[in-house]
Scaffold this active site. Structure first.
Site, mmCIF file in Angstrom:
data_model
loop_
_atom_site.group_PDB
_atom_site.id
_atom_site.type_symbol
_atom_site.label_atom_id
_atom_site.label_comp_id
_atom_site.label_asym_id
_atom_site.label_seq_id
_atom_site.Cartn_x
_atom_site.Cartn_y
_atom_site.Cartn_z
ATOM 1 N N GLU A 154 36.662 30.423 92.269
ATOM 2 C CA GLU A 154 37.089 29.137 92.825
ATOM 3 C C GLU A 154 37.645 29.255 94.253
ATOM 4 O OE1 GLU A 154 40.240 27.284 90.541
ATOM 5 O OE2 GLU A 154 39.772 25.315 91.391
ATOM 6 N N GLU A 160 46.803 27.801 99.220
ATOM 7 C CA GLU A 160 46.788 28.639 98.012
ATOM 8 C C GLU A 160 46.035 29.952 98.184
ATOM 9 O OE1 GLU A 160 46.261 26.600 94.271
ATOM 10 O OE2 GLU A 160 46.652 24.692 95.252
ATOM 11 N N ASP A 187 36.246 22.458 93.178
ATOM 12 C CA ASP A 187 37.423 21.668 92.803
ATOM 13 C C ASP A 187 37.561 20.552 93.841
ATOM 14 O OD1 ASP A 187 40.149 20.707 92.822
ATOM 15 O OD2 ASP A 187 40.732 22.436 91.610
ATOM 16 N N ARG A 219 45.223 14.884 93.742
ATOM 17 C CA ARG A 219 45.303 15.693 92.527
ATOM 18 C C ARG A 219 45.733 14.873 91.309
ATOM 19 N NH1 ARG A 219 46.487 22.269 92.497
ATOM 20 N NH2 ARG A 219 44.347 22.603 91.819
ATOM 21 N N GLU A 248 41.134 18.571 86.065
ATOM 22 C CA GLU A 248 42.293 19.413 86.362
ATOM 23 C C GLU A 248 43.171 18.560 87.284
ATOM 24 O OE1 GLU A 248 42.751 24.016 87.409
ATOM 25 O OE2 GLU A 248 42.373 22.772 89.178
HETATM 26 C C1 LER Z 1 42.929 26.375 89.554
HETATM 27 O O1 LER Z 1 41.770 25.833 89.046
HETATM 28 C C2 LER Z 1 43.300 25.724 90.823
HETATM 29 O O2 LER Z 1 42.661 24.812 91.271
HETATM 30 C C3 LER Z 1 44.456 26.236 91.537
HETATM 31 O O3 LER Z 1 44.880 25.298 92.480
HETATM 32 C C4 LER Z 1 45.591 26.598 90.639
HETATM 33 O O4 LER Z 1 46.533 27.262 91.389
HETATM 34 MN MN MN Z 2 40.909 24.000 90.274
#
Ligand code: LER
Ligand code: MN
Length: 272
Positions: A154, A160, A187, A219, A248
């Site tokens: 991912e 992050e 994502d 989000r 998510e």
């Molecule tokens: C995990 O799928 C994700 O998107 C991250 O931001 C989690 O830290």
């Molecule tokens: Mn994610």
């Protein structure tokens, strides 16, 4: 055909994080089935946190699949990363991921490498970190193949990780691996931050995307932010993506509303 999924977190330390359900597997499976989801994605503290017979029972009882298993608890709980400067820590991180692959594999649920990729900096130059991550993905991708599932990698937003943040860079990186059994996770929250054009990026990722986190710009659940999902859904459908659109999302204003909003949007964009 694209399938729907929704996340449940069993990791107390991650409270406040982007997972819809928080009150155990039983409740998550029951409500997901009631709402018509196809699968549940599980964020567990570790490979032994869930009793496999119990999970099998829930899968059978509710007619749901396990969409994927997150590995982020390796970072959140044990501070492990696949690009840690210490070889001993990297080895522990790889073992944690292998154990998670062994947990999800029998359910045909791929493991996701998100925060476990770590970041470069300090004594760890970018090229070296990408090299170490590639070594790990090659090994772990081949390890996952025995269950006939891919390993999912991912790209994350810049806050992050500083390794790979866009789908285009993810595709180049996938091409550089020796294994063909690693797929990208798109994502939509991270992409909203990093991509110039989310739908165009998904088209560029055609054939390389193995999982989608289906979530709005902020989000929150789909419909509770300002993402325009029509071109995104069109891109996924037209490029033949046939994995999960998995929610998510943060549980706001509450888990149930987030779940309901997600399934409404899923039906509107993928079943109409
Ligand atoms: C995990 O799928 C994700 O998107 C991250 O931001 C989690 O830290
Ligand atoms: Mn994610």
């Amino acid at each position: 055909m694209i399938k729907s999924a929704i996340t449940v977190s069993l990791v107390e330390e991650a409270r406040g994080g982007p997972f819809v359900f928080w009150d155990g597997l039983e409740a998550a499976f029951a409500r997901s089935a009631e709402l018509g989801f196809d699968a549940v994605e599980i964020f567990a503290p570790g490979p032994d946190a869930v009793n496999r017979d119990e999970l099998n029972g829930l899968v059978e009882k509710h007619g749901l699949s396990v969409a994927a298993v997150g590995t982020g608890a390796g970072m959140v709980k044990h501070k492990l990363s696949l690009t840690d400067p210490s070889g001993r820590q990297r080895e522990k991180a790889r073992q944690f991921v292998k154990d998670m692959i062994d947990f999800g594999g029998p359910f045909k649920a791929p493991a996701i490498i998100g925060s476990m990729q770590g970041r470069w900096g300090g004594d760890m130059p970018r090229d070296q970190a990408l090299g170490l991550l590639a070594e790990a993905l090659n090994e772990l991708g081949e390890y996952a193949a025995k269950y006939d599932v891919p390993l999912i990698y991912e790209p994350l937003n810049r806050y992050e990780t500083n390794l790979i943040t866009t789908i285009a860079d993810g595709v180049s990186y996938m091409k550089s691996l020796s294994t063909k059994n690693v797929k990208l996770l798109a994502d939509l929250f991270h992409m909203n931050i990093e991509e110039q054009d989310v739908a165009a990026a998904l088209r560029e990722g055609a054939g390389y995307i193995g999982h989608v986190h289906f979530v709005d710009s902020n989000r929150r659940a789909t419909g509770l932010g300002h993402t325009d999902f029509a071109p995104i859904a069109a891109a996924l459908k037209e490029t033949g993506y046939d994995g999960y659109a998995s929610a998510e999302a943060v549980p706001l204003p509450d888990s149930d509303t987030a779940a309901v909003k997600t399934i409404e949007a899923f039906k509107k964009y993928f079943r109409a």
